[in-house]
Structures are given as structure tokens and as C-alpha cells.
Design a protein around this motif. Structure first.
Motif, PDB file in Angstrom:
ATOM      1  N   ALA A 122       0.822  -1.202   0.000  1.00  0.00           N
ATOM      2  CA  ALA A 122       0.000   0.000   0.000  1.00  0.00           C
ATOM      3  C   ALA A 122       0.860   1.257   0.000  1.00  0.00           C
ATOM      4  CB  ALA A 122      -0.908  -0.003   1.225  1.00  0.00           C
ATOM      5  N   LYS A 123       0.412   2.262  -0.786  1.00  0.00           N
ATOM      6  CA  LYS A 123       1.033   3.581  -0.793  1.00  0.00           C
ATOM      7  C   LYS A 123      -0.061   4.602  -0.542  1.00  0.00           C
ATOM      8  CE  LYS A 123       4.725   2.429  -4.074  1.00  0.00           C
ATOM      9  NZ  LYS A 123       5.334   2.774  -5.404  1.00  0.00           N
TER      10      LYS A 123
ATOM     11  N   GLY B 242      -3.337   3.019  -3.815  1.00  0.00           N
ATOM     12  CA  GLY B 242      -2.570   2.702  -5.012  1.00  0.00           C
ATOM     13  C   GLY B 242      -3.419   2.119  -6.122  1.00  0.00           C
ATOM     14  N   ASP B 243      -2.813   2.009  -7.304  1.00  0.00           N
ATOM     15  CA  ASP B 243      -3.530   1.544  -8.491  1.00  0.00           C
ATOM     16  C   ASP B 243      -4.056   0.115  -8.358  1.00  0.00           C
ATOM     17  OD1 ASP B 243      -3.225   3.929  -9.783  1.00  0.00           O
ATOM     18  OD2 ASP B 243      -2.133   3.114 -11.504  1.00  0.00           O
TER      19      ASP B 243
ATOM     20  N   VAL C 279      -3.714  -5.496   7.047  1.00  0.00           N
ATOM     21  CA  VAL C 279      -4.301  -4.433   7.864  1.00  0.00           C
ATOM     22  C   VAL C 279      -4.209  -3.084   7.149  1.00  0.00           C
ATOM     23  CG1 VAL C 279      -3.958  -3.092   9.993  1.00  0.00           C
ATOM     24  CG2 VAL C 279      -3.953  -5.593  10.058  1.00  0.00           C
ATOM     25  N   ASP C 280      -5.294  -2.322   7.200  1.00  0.00           N
ATOM     26  CA  ASP C 280      -5.324  -0.948   6.713  1.00  0.00           C
ATOM     27  C   ASP C 280      -5.114  -0.049   7.924  1.00  0.00           C
ATOM     28  OD1 ASP C 280      -5.873   1.559   5.693  1.00  0.00           O
ATOM     29  OD2 ASP C 280      -7.570   0.900   4.467  1.00  0.00           O
ATOM     30  N   ASP C 281      -3.898   0.472   8.077  1.00  0.00           N
ATOM     31  CA  ASP C 281      -3.580   1.210   9.300  1.00  0.00           C
ATOM     32  C   ASP C 281      -4.164   2.620   9.313  1.00  0.00           C
ATOM     33  OD1 ASP C 281      -1.897   2.581   7.596  1.00  0.00           O
ATOM     34  OD2 ASP C 281      -0.043   1.801   8.464  1.00  0.00           O
ATOM     35  N   ARG C 282      -4.940   2.984   8.315  1.00  0.00           N
ATOM     36  CA  ARG C 282      -5.687   4.240   8.365  1.00  0.00           C
ATOM     37  C   ARG C 282      -6.930   4.113   9.245  1.00  0.00           C
ATOM     38  NH1 ARG C 282      -6.934   5.074   2.157  1.00  0.00           N
ATOM     39  NH2 ARG C 282      -7.577   2.904   2.514  1.00  0.00           N
TER      40      ARG C 282
END
Length: 429
Positions: free
Chosen positions: A38-39, A277-278, A305-308
Motif C-alpha cells: 500500500a502507498k 494505489g492503483d 491491515v489498513d492502518d488508516r
């Protein structure tokens, strides 16, 4: 608004160009996808082709051995299709009705969506199309029901017709052969509107249950989980009692649903989150279990995990990995099971209408694809059935695939195109 649209196109194009330089060279596709790390994007990628439509005799590109014709045309943003037992074809005509934008990003996103006619005044109706002479083109059009609230999914059980409006499921008395519904019907289930607004419906094989796809309000529960209660889920309605419950959850935006006949399992296509990201994360096709949780908003794919998001460790640990990745931001919406023998050269499998991306540097989707199945599972790479919906320079959209179903003759596919305002019919050449 026009000034914002132009500014968004310029800024969005610049951001997309820069991000395209470092974008992945492959798509995250299949049962074991290679998903890039992820970016986080400070500014969301916004890239949308302008709605062009089909001009000068242009048609979608067919797979070898197939041909395509317009079954119905002149619609107003057709989204979903239901074929009745007598061969009449119902089409839900509706579009997102965006609320007042609160932030500059809201303004930019809405301006981007207007470029391809994705938001605006909704027709709010279902039309009935009849091909009385059997030539593959409907010559009779009737208004089946109107003045609805963003209608989408449709289902028939006996003499009861169910309609999935964005704010709930409504039922009407109906006899096959009638060309219009009578009365206002009865509302059975309430859903929260806005956000991901579509409400697809699917009847169980034994005709006792109806399943409804209800997408999230936001990208990653940006307004808190209370606002997402009852959303990002597939609901189950008991036809006999009208009792409704959440059947499966953690599905950010489950739209198309279909039954796989070997195992009898319910399958769905899901649109994943934005801003990473794409190709991260990919949209997906998956079987759905009663009580299953599929990760949103805490994680994606196999417990990444999505740390947002403020985390729930137990939820992540109990999440189910999807079955088959469909590429990042392809907006896979339509889904139907296609048995072997429907189209030449294609065996058993799922057909998927990929509406196409607006939030990645190199556009993806904009196709009608086929995923082969064997023994109840995806068994190989996808194949294009229809393509050519996007210009080579990605500036124009001739069409965008949405709902798909088997045609009345059992030897064709019908697909809704909400930019071309056409229902396409695919058959053997």
C-alpha cells in the motif's frame, strides 16, 4: 461547476501522470494475486474519461465466435436487468444523486463523475422491453414502474415482485405478462441511503429467501462505524415472514450476486477501498458464507491491515479471504452464472460487468469478462467477452458495463451499458 471540472481534470491528470510512472506493470488478478504494498495517497487519484457514447456505427469488440447487437437503446442510464419468465426484460434506469459537497475533494470527485454521466438527475424508473418477433431487438417499450428512489435490484417470487430502492425493499402484486405494476406497493425493509447506493437483489433457488447487497456509506468508515451499521453487507429477507437480517458483512460494496450450481453457494463481486494505489487492494469475486466477515474496513484480502483505520484485532483474525481477485478499482458490478453451452467457446463460469475505474493512474476495467469454474471454484484466468469500451488514449468512454444476465433464449447475454444508454445482446456469431 464547469470551472471545477476543468481544474480537476488538469490537476487530476497531472497527479495521475506522476503516479503512472511508478504504477505496477501487472494487475492483481486470480486466486493468488500479487498485491503491491500500500502507498497512501495524500491526494486521491481522480481520472475519468469523458462520456462519448457509441457513434458512427462503433460497437464493442467481441471475443472470437461472438457477435453483439443493441437489444434496447435510448435508455436513461440503464443499470440493472431482470428477465421475466415470459421473456420480458426489465431495466432499472437510475443514477447517483449526490448530496451537497462538503469539501474540495467532494467537489472534485463529483465533477469527475459528471464527466461520465455517473451522477445527476435520476430517471427513477424501471422499463419493460419486449422482443415480440424474436429477432433479438426489443420493439415494445413500456414504463413498468416510476417515481421510485434510485431503483436497482429486481426479483420475482410467485406473483410478488420485489424492487430494491436505495432506501429499502418494496414489494408489489404482479402477474407475468402485465406490462406495469399497479399501486405503490409495500415497503418491507429499510436501508440507509447515500454512499454506495445500489441495492441488488437475488432470489434463493428454493424461492424462500431474497438476498440484497448494501454497500458502505464511505471509503473506510470515515464517519465512524455507527454510520455504517447495517451497511457493507449482504442482507437476507425471508419471503414468508418478511424478517430481514444481515447474512454476511465486511463487504465494502457487494453488488452483483449469483448462485454457483455445483456447491449451491452464493457468490458476489465486491468493490474494495480507495487511496492505497492503483492495484491495492483488488476488487474481488468471492463465495459468501452465512455469518462470514470479509475484512472491511479493518483489513483487505488475506488479513492485510489498513492502518488508516482504528483496528479491531479480533475482527481481522476472524475475517475470510476472498476467492478471486479482479484487479484494482475495476468496479466489478454485474455478475451472473453462465452455464456451458450458452456461448460457443465458453464453459461453466461467472460473467462479470466491470464498470471501470476513476481512481487510478492507468484505467482498469471497462470490460465484460468471464471467469471459468470447475468443481465450484474459479479454475483459470479470466477472458474478455466484450471490450473496446474505452478509447486507446483513455480520454473517452464509449460505454461502461454494469448489470449482466442470461437472455430469455438461454443462448445469449444481456448487458447494461450506462454511458451508451444501451442494453447489449451477445450471441454466437
Amino acid at each position: 461547476m464547469e470551472l471545477i471540472a476543468k481544474a480537476t481534470a488538469v490537476v487530476g491528470g497531472t497527479v495521475a501522470f506522476i503516479r503512472r510512472l511508478g504504477s505496477p506493470s501487472h494487475q492483481a488478478f486470480g486466486a493468488t494475486p500479487d498485491i503491491p504494498e500500500a502507498k497512501k495517497q495524500g491526494i486521491m487519484t481522480l481520472k475519468m474519461p469523458a462520456a462519448e457514447g457509441w457513434k458512427d456505427g462503433r460497437l464493442p469488440t467481441c471475443a472470437p465466435g461472438l457477435k453483439v447487437n443493441a437489444f434496447a437503446s435510448g435508455l436513461d442510464h440503464p443499470r440493472w436487468i431482470e428477465v421475466l419468465p415470459n421473456g420480458d426484460v426489465l431495466v432499472a434506469e437510475s443514477k447517483e444523486q449526490a448530496g451537497p459537497p462538503k469539501t474540495f475533494m467532494d467537489h472534485a470527485a463529483q465533477a469527475t463523475m459528471r464527466r461520465v454521466k455517473a451522477i445527476g438527475k435520476s430517471a427513477n424508473r424501471v422499463t419493460l422491453w419486449r422482443d415480440a418477433d424474436g429477432d433479438g431487438t426489443a420493439e415494445i417499450r413500456e414504463v413498468f414502474v416510476e417515481n421510485q428512489n434510485q431503483p436497482f435490484g429486481m426479483a420475482l417470487v410467485g406473483n410478488r415482485f420485489y424492487l430494491g430502492n436505495t432506501d429499502g425493499i418494496r414489494v408489489f402484486d404482479f402477474a407475468v405478462g402485465d406490462t406495469a405494476l399497479q399501486g405503490e406497493g409495500e415497503k418491507l425493509v429499510d436501508f440507509k441511503p447515500h454512499g454506495h447506493w445500489t441495492r441488488s437483489l437475488l432470489v434463493s433457488p428454493d424461492q424462500t429467501k431474497i438476498y440484497a447487497g448494501v454497500g458502505s456509506l464511505t471509503n473506510i468508515a470515515d464517519q465512524g462505524m455507527e454510520a455504517e451499521e447495517g451497511r457493507a453487507a449482504i442482507w437476507e429477507l425471508d419471503v414468508a415472514t418478511n424478517d430481514a437480517r444481515v447474512f454476511a458483512s465486511g463487504l465494502r460494496n457487494p453488488v452483483g450476486m449469483a448462485w454457483e450450481p455445483v456447491t449451491g453457494k452464493l457468490w458476489t463481486v465486491v468493490n474494495e477501498r480507495d487511496g492505497l494505489g492503483d492495484e491495492t487492494p483488488p476488487d474481488y469475486l468471492t463465495s459468501v458464507e452465512d455469518g462470514g466477515f470479509y475484512g472491511w474496513p479493518y483489513s483487505y484480502w488475506d488479513r492485510i491491515v489498513d492502518d488508516r483505520v482504528e483496528q479491531d484485532v479480533q475482527k481481522v483474525a476472524n475475517s475470510t479471504k476472498p476467492d478471486y481477485a479482479l484487479g484494482g478499482h475495476t468496479a466489478s458490478l454485474g455478475l451472473c452464472w453462465m452455464p456451458e453451452g450458452t456461448l460457443p467457446g465458453f464453459g461453466d463460469g461467472m460473467v462479470i460487468g466491470q464498470h471501470g475505474s476513476w481512481n487510478r493512474s492507468k484505467l482498469s476495467g471497462y470490460k465484460l469478462i468471464f471467469v471459468p469454474f470447475k468443481d465450484g471454484k474459479p479454475s483459470g484466468p479470466s477472458r474478455d467477452i466484450l471490450s473496446g469500451f474505452l478509447s486507446d488514449d483513455e480520454k473517452l468512454a464509449y460505454g461502461r458495463p454494469v448489470g449482466v444476465t442470461i437472455g430469455p433464449d438461454g443462448k445469449s447475454l444481456l448487458m447494461a451499458d450506462d454511458v451508451g444508454d444501451i442494453i447489449w445482446r451477445v450471441t454466437a456469431a
